[in-house]
Design an enzyme around this catalytic site. Structure first.
Site, PDB file in Angstrom:
ATOM      1  CG  ASP A  22      39.633  39.169  33.899  1.00 14.10           C
ATOM      2  OD1 ASP A  22      39.319  40.024  34.535  1.00 14.10           O
ATOM      3  OD2 ASP A  22      40.303  39.555  32.857  1.00 14.10           O
ATOM      4  NE  ARG A  73      34.981  47.200  38.572  1.00 12.42           N
ATOM      5  CZ  ARG A  73      35.330  46.337  37.765  1.00 12.42           C
ATOM      6  NH1 ARG A  73      34.822  46.263  36.666  1.00 12.42           N
ATOM      7  NH2 ARG A  73      36.739  45.876  37.917  1.00 12.42           N
ATOM      8  CB  THR A  99      52.157  45.896  40.370  1.00 14.46           C
ATOM      9  OG1 THR A  99      52.415  45.255  39.305  1.00 14.46           O
ATOM     10  CG2 THR A  99      53.023  45.450  41.464  1.00 14.46           C
ATOM     11  CG  ASN A 102      44.572  44.876  39.962  1.00  9.69           C
ATOM     12  OD1 ASN A 102      44.631  43.478  40.363  1.00  9.69           O
ATOM     13  ND2 ASN A 102      44.072  44.880  38.787  1.00  9.69           N
ATOM     14  CD1 TRP A 103      49.590  49.096  43.258  1.00 12.98           C
ATOM     15  CD2 TRP A 103      48.181  49.532  44.804  1.00 12.98           C
ATOM     16  NE1 TRP A 103      49.707  48.474  44.402  1.00 12.98           N
ATOM     17  CE2 TRP A 103      49.020  48.582  45.491  1.00 12.98           C
ATOM     18  CE3 TRP A 103      47.193  50.068  45.574  1.00 12.98           C
ATOM     19  CZ2 TRP A 103      48.790  48.211  46.631  1.00 12.98           C
ATOM     20  CZ3 TRP A 103      47.142  49.744  47.216  1.00 12.98           C
ATOM     21  CH2 TRP A 103      47.813  48.728  47.476  1.00 12.98           C
ATOM     22  NE  ARG A 113      40.994  46.600  38.588  1.00 14.83           N
ATOM     23  CZ  ARG A 113      40.351  45.725  37.982  1.00 14.83           C
ATOM     24  NH1 ARG A 113      39.359  45.575  39.002  1.00 14.83           N
ATOM     25  NH2 ARG A 113      40.802  44.777  37.466  1.00 14.83           N
ATOM     26  NE  ARG A 121      42.966  36.859  31.705  1.00 13.55           N
ATOM     27  CZ  ARG A 121      43.784  38.001  31.764  1.00 13.55           C
ATOM     28  NH1 ARG A 121      44.817  37.763  31.660  1.00 13.55           N
ATOM     29  NH2 ARG A 121      43.111  39.115  31.831  1.00 13.55           N
ATOM     30  NE  ARG A 149      44.657  41.252  28.725  1.00 12.44           N
ATOM     31  CZ  ARG A 149      43.676  41.617  28.026  1.00 12.44           C
ATOM     32  NH1 ARG A 149      43.892  41.332  26.636  1.00 12.44           N
ATOM     33  NH2 ARG A 149      42.682  42.152  28.482  1.00 12.44           N
TER      34      ARG A 149
HETATM   35  C1  FPP Z   1      39.381  40.637  38.511  1.00 13.03           C
HETATM   36  O1  FPP Z   1      38.083  40.665  37.940  1.00 13.03           O
HETATM   37  C2  FPP Z   1      39.382  40.409  39.997  1.00 13.03           C
HETATM   38  C3  FPP Z   1      40.234  41.092  40.732  1.00 13.03           C
HETATM   39  C4  FPP Z   1      41.146  42.195  40.376  1.00 13.03           C
HETATM   40  C5  FPP Z   1      40.094  40.827  42.227  1.00 13.03           C
HETATM   41  C6  FPP Z   1      40.211  39.353  42.610  1.00 13.03           C
HETATM   42  C7  FPP Z   1      40.088  39.141  44.105  1.00 13.03           C
HETATM   43  C8  FPP Z   1      39.218  38.161  44.635  1.00 13.03           C
HETATM   44  C9  FPP Z   1      38.286  37.533  43.950  1.00 13.03           C
HETATM   45  C10 FPP Z   1      39.179  38.078  46.215  1.00 13.03           C
HETATM   46  C11 FPP Z   1      40.206  37.257  46.558  1.00 13.03           C
HETATM   47  C12 FPP Z   1      40.192  37.337  48.157  1.00 13.03           C
HETATM   48  C13 FPP Z   1      41.327  36.584  48.999  1.00 13.03           C
HETATM   49  C14 FPP Z   1      41.260  37.034  50.397  1.00 13.03           C
HETATM   50  C15 FPP Z   1      42.459  36.022  48.225  1.00 13.03           C
HETATM   51  P1  FPP Z   1      37.964  42.035  37.199  1.00 13.03           P
HETATM   52  O2  FPP Z   1      37.411  43.119  38.463  1.00 13.03           O
HETATM   53  O3  FPP Z   1      39.065  42.549  36.600  1.00 13.03           O
HETATM   54  O4  FPP Z   1      36.853  42.067  36.358  1.00 13.03           O
HETATM   55  P2  FPP Z   1      36.401  42.488  35.204  1.00 13.03           P
HETATM   56  O5  FPP Z   1      37.477  42.428  34.023  1.00 13.03           O
HETATM   57  O6  FPP Z   1      34.745  42.054  34.727  1.00 13.03           O
HETATM   58  O7  FPP Z   1      36.283  44.109  35.281  1.00 13.03           O
END
Ligand code: FPP
Length: 257
Positions: free
Chosen positions: A31, A44, A77, A79-80, A82, A199, A205
């Site tokens: 995260d 981002r 599931t 994250n769609w 976004r 995490r 959580r």
């Molecule tokens: C959460 O940070 C991160 C993600 C939803 C994506 C994680 C994916 C990768 C690191 C790429 C992995 C690649 C492979 C091939 C496995 P956030 O965007 O929720 O951060 P925020 O909470 O600061 O908005």
């Protein structure tokens, strides 16, 4: 040169960590990519790109320190929901990274597995996933599991449906349903439950990650954003883990607590 590699991995384990209590399976909620980027004035998606490097480094570190399985939450599931451009970017990123890193994964004997409802992913990504899983299936090194289009509740419901169907068809009796049978129907079948879930970015959580599997897993939360998570941070997480008293609902044999 195999002996050299084994020796090297023992040498690289920090001296304050105990080899015999290294977790077998580590899971990670990566995260803070977006906030990492925003703080630096980047879009981002730059955070996600940097996040790939952090994940690669963690995989190597796990391998060096004798951890047998690493499971990363790459796309839930939920994250769609976004913005479309971010979702599209992530799907393309997964595909690109898989293609780019496969030779290296083969060289390092990594076994890649995707867990989640893969049927919901773009077709070209599904093909890349199937290819990388098949290509690395006989590798004997670390198991690298990537949770993509993954949701813990959905996984449990999926297992229920499969099992209910088997009961309906008379293939199993309702009394056959136990922990083992249930686990065999989860996306993570064949993997041990995580011993440690890390995490990043401070939230405390599970966010629908490995709900069944984390029943007795230890949780470690750090304020660090995922792209900054490195070997030193991982070392701290393992030190914390090794201080825990894992009782699995029983009493501690030494002091009866
Ligand atoms: C959460 O940070 C991160 C993600 C939803 C994506 C994680 C994916 C990768 C690191 C790429 C992995 C690649 C492979 C091939 C496995 P956030 O965007 O929720 O951060 P925020 O909470 O600061 O908005």
């Amino acid at each position: 040169m195999l002996t050299m590699n084994v020796k090297q991995s023992l040498i690289e384990l920090p001296s304050d960590l105990q080899q015999q209590s290294i977790p077998n399976h580590v899971a990670v909620i990566m995260d803070g990519n977006g906030r990492w980027a925003k703080r630096r004035g980047f879009p981002r998606i730059v955070g996600h790109q940097k996040g790939v490097d952090a994940l690669k480094n963690l995989l190597r570190c796990c391998d060096d320190w004798g951890i047998q399985s690493l499971t990363a939450y790459a796309f839930s599931t939920e994250n769609w929901g976004r913005p479309t451009n971010e979702v599209e970017f992530l799907m393309t990123l997964f595909e690109r990274v898989l293609r780019r890193e496969l030779a290296q994964m083969m060289a390092e004997d990594v076994q890649i597995r995707f867990v989640g409802d893969l049927t919901g992913l773009p077709e070209s990504l599904q093909k890349e996933i199937a290819y990388s899983m098949e290509k690395t299936s006989n590798n004997k090194g670390i198991k690298f599991n990537i949770a993509t289009n993954y949701g813990g509740r959905q996984e449990i419901l999926h297992a229920c449906r499969v099992i209910a169907n088997q009961v309906k068809q008379g293939k199993i009796d309702i009394n056959d349903i136990d922990d083992r049978l249930f686990e065999n129907n989860l996306y993570t079948h064949g993997l041990t439950s995580p011993d440690l879930l890390i995490r990043t970015s401070g939230e405390m959580r599970l966010s629908n990650f490995l709900l069944w599997q984390m029943a007795y897993g230890e949780i470690y939360v750090t304020d660090t954003f995922w792209p900054d998570f490195n070997r030193q941070e991982f070392h701290q997480a393992l030190l914390s883990y090794q201080k825990r008293d894992r009782r699995f609902g029983k009493l501690n044999q030494e002091n009866g607590k």
